[in-house]
Design a protein around this motif. Structure first.
Motif, PDB file in Angstrom:
ATOM      1  N   ALA A 269       0.990  -1.163  -0.031  1.00  0.00           N
ATOM      2  CA  ALA A 269      -0.093  -0.155  -0.136  1.00  0.00           C
ATOM      3  C   ALA A 269       0.900   1.151  -0.052  1.00  0.00           C
ATOM      4  O   ALA A 269       0.558   2.082  -0.760  1.00  0.00           O
ATOM      5  CB  ALA A 269      -0.768  -0.017   1.179  1.00  0.00           C
ATOM      6  N   CYS A 272       2.338   1.850  -3.544  1.00  0.00           N
ATOM      7  CA  CYS A 272       1.446   2.583  -4.163  1.00  0.00           C
ATOM      8  C   CYS A 272       1.098   3.925  -4.030  1.00  0.00           C
ATOM      9  O   CYS A 272       0.906   4.598  -5.019  1.00  0.00           O
ATOM     10  CB  CYS A 272      -0.101   1.617  -4.316  1.00  0.00           C
ATOM     11  SG  CYS A 272       0.128   0.144  -4.880  1.00  0.00           S
ATOM     12  N   ARG A 273       0.973   4.480  -2.574  1.00  0.00           N
ATOM     13  CA  ARG A 273       0.596   5.748  -2.605  1.00  0.00           C
ATOM     14  C   ARG A 273       1.763   6.343  -2.932  1.00  0.00           C
ATOM     15  O   ARG A 273       1.745   7.671  -3.579  1.00  0.00           O
ATOM     16  CB  ARG A 273       0.614   5.993  -1.110  1.00  0.00           C
ATOM     17  CG  ARG A 273      -0.638   5.519  -0.327  1.00  0.00           C
ATOM     18  CD  ARG A 273      -0.942   6.043   1.112  1.00  0.00           C
ATOM     19  NE  ARG A 273      -0.014   5.278   2.122  1.00  0.00           N
ATOM     20  CZ  ARG A 273      -0.105   4.255   2.793  1.00  0.00           C
ATOM     21  NH1 ARG A 273      -1.060   3.694   2.442  1.00  0.00           N
ATOM     22  NH2 ARG A 273       0.889   3.706   3.364  1.00  0.00           N
ATOM     23  N   HIS A 279      -4.927   1.721  -5.245  1.00  0.00           N
ATOM     24  CA  HIS A 279      -4.602   0.307  -4.832  1.00  0.00           C
ATOM     25  C   HIS A 279      -6.052   0.260  -3.890  1.00  0.00           C
ATOM     26  O   HIS A 279      -6.315   0.862  -3.083  1.00  0.00           O
ATOM     27  CB  HIS A 279      -3.513   0.120  -4.127  1.00  0.00           C
ATOM     28  CG  HIS A 279      -3.352  -0.990  -3.215  1.00  0.00           C
ATOM     29  ND1 HIS A 279      -3.555  -0.970  -1.793  1.00  0.00           N
ATOM     30  CD2 HIS A 279      -2.982  -2.126  -3.545  1.00  0.00           C
ATOM     31  CE1 HIS A 279      -3.410  -2.445  -1.408  1.00  0.00           C
ATOM     32  NE2 HIS A 279      -2.956  -3.131  -2.531  1.00  0.00           N
ATOM     33  N   TYR A 280      -6.547  -1.047  -3.869  1.00  0.00           N
ATOM     34  CA  TYR A 280      -7.850  -1.528  -3.211  1.00  0.00           C
ATOM     35  C   TYR A 280      -7.539  -3.148  -2.715  1.00  0.00           C
ATOM     36  O   TYR A 280      -7.078  -3.854  -3.752  1.00  0.00           O
ATOM     37  CB  TYR A 280      -9.060  -1.540  -3.903  1.00  0.00           C
ATOM     38  CG  TYR A 280     -10.217  -1.658  -3.140  1.00  0.00           C
ATOM     39  CD1 TYR A 280     -10.747  -0.680  -2.262  1.00  0.00           C
ATOM     40  CD2 TYR A 280     -11.025  -2.959  -3.283  1.00  0.00           C
ATOM     41  CE1 TYR A 280     -11.804  -0.869  -1.062  1.00  0.00           C
ATOM     42  CE2 TYR A 280     -12.283  -3.020  -2.366  1.00  0.00           C
ATOM     43  CZ  TYR A 280     -12.615  -2.260  -1.359  1.00  0.00           C
ATOM     44  OH  TYR A 280     -13.403  -2.565  -0.678  1.00  0.00           O
ATOM     45  N   GLU A 281      -7.583  -3.190  -1.414  1.00  0.00           N
ATOM     46  CA  GLU A 281      -7.205  -4.817  -1.008  1.00  0.00           C
ATOM     47  C   GLU A 281      -8.741  -5.269  -0.720  1.00  0.00           C
ATOM     48  O   GLU A 281      -9.588  -4.555   0.022  1.00  0.00           O
ATOM     49  CB  GLU A 281      -6.627  -4.545   0.263  1.00  0.00           C
ATOM     50  CG  GLU A 281      -6.310  -5.926   0.751  1.00  0.00           C
ATOM     51  CD  GLU A 281      -5.362  -6.110   1.855  1.00  0.00           C
ATOM     52  OE1 GLU A 281      -5.615  -6.577   3.038  1.00  0.00           O
ATOM     53  OE2 GLU A 281      -4.086  -5.164   1.872  1.00  0.00           O
TER      54      GLU A 281
END
Length: 304
Positions: A269, A272-273, A279-281
């Protein structure tokens, strides 16, 4: 044990998993979803007014402003803005680890969830008139389908997704770099994986695409058992992508496993930031329509 509140969603997901008719699943999942993938702008015949211009042969009469004709005694058409058409790329991780099944819902594994949610994205792209293509990583190789538009392309993509089976490891970094020939013009990348390896050749390729100004959107898939370490005590486990023996999880191992897992996915995460990647979990036990909606809404929020 599942709570009463989650049983209906789980039952529906299990029912959808019993059919290989992705068209049927897509129709169910997208029912009432009601929004698209992207917001771009180019001149066209959309619904948001931009400006007037003089009528030209071939313009649609419905776009003529009749009130302005009465005042100016000339024909003008209302020019508007509409969604731009960009290439949408679906990226599926079909390596061996994606065969990991749910311990709560029979018939569901990571690969089924990944290819089904990507099939829904393909259907949305087709409805919007976008070109869309497919990249599948499996068995150390990359299978690539060029981007195209229309219902026939959707059927080709769905057939390829249906054929994908979980096997082997990710391709090498060199193989993936050589496969990025589709990335000439900035597009949208929707990638679904468990991202158990990060950094990896896959993550390097996705970061490279982001640096090339592609809009990269990642979906990390986990099982509920992986999240809360609810594996049966003493059960044997072998990493499907490595030949390094049989592992067993004891009660004493659980807290260490959870700490390592949180640290790993926290680093995914954070990366990705850092690179401005959506980004999705999600857990594969969640309702698929809800995961798709949240993933698209998260991307839409960044676009605004």
């Amino acid at each position: 044990m599942q709570s009463t509140a989650t049983q209906p969603a789980g039952a529906m997901t299990a029912m959808l998993a019993q059919t290989r008719d992705l068209d049927l699943v897509i129709r169910h999942v997208l029912a009432g979803l009601g929004h698209g993938i992207h917001i771009g702008r180019e001149r066209g015949a959309g619904v948001e007014f931009s400006e007037y211009r003089a009528y030209a042969p071939g313009d649609e009469w419905r776009r003529v402003d009749w009130k302005l004709l009465a005042r100016a005694d000339r024909y003008f058409v209302r020019e508007a803005e509409r969604d731009s058409h960009v290439a949408v790329w679906l990226w599926l991780d079909a390596t061996a680890s994606m065969a990991e099944p749910s311990r709560e819902i029979n018939g569901i594994d990571k690969l089924w969830f990944a290819r089904t949610v990507l099939a829904c994205v393909a259907a949305i792209a087709q409805r919007q008139g976008d070109a869309f293509g497919l990249v599948v990583c499996s068995g150390g190789k990359v299978d690539y389908m060029p981007a195209a538009r229309g219902p026939r392309q959707l059927q080709r993509v769905l057939a390829a997704l249906n054929k994908a089976t979980p096997q082997g490891e990710l391709p090498s970094a060199e193989t993936l770099r050589a496969s990025l020939h589709f990335a000439r013009a900035p597009g949208m990348i929707f990638a679904a994986s468990d991202f158990l390896d990060w950094p990896s050749p896959l993550s390097e390729a996705l970061l490279r695409l982001r640096n090339m100004r592609h809009d990269v959107r990642l979906l990390t898939l986990r099982t509920q058992a992986e999240v809360d370490a609810s594996f049966k005590s003493g059960a044997g486990y072998r990493d499907p992508e490595r030949d390094d023996g049989l592992h067993r999880m004891s009660n004493a191992d659980r807290e260490h496993y959870k700490q390592q897992s949180r640290a790993h996915f926290g680093s995914v995460a954070a990366s990705c930031r850092q690179h401005n990647i959506v980004h999705y979990e999600a857990r594969i036990e969640q309702p698929l329509s809800g995961v798709l909606r949240s993933w698209l809404q998260l991307a839409g929020a960044r676009a605004r």
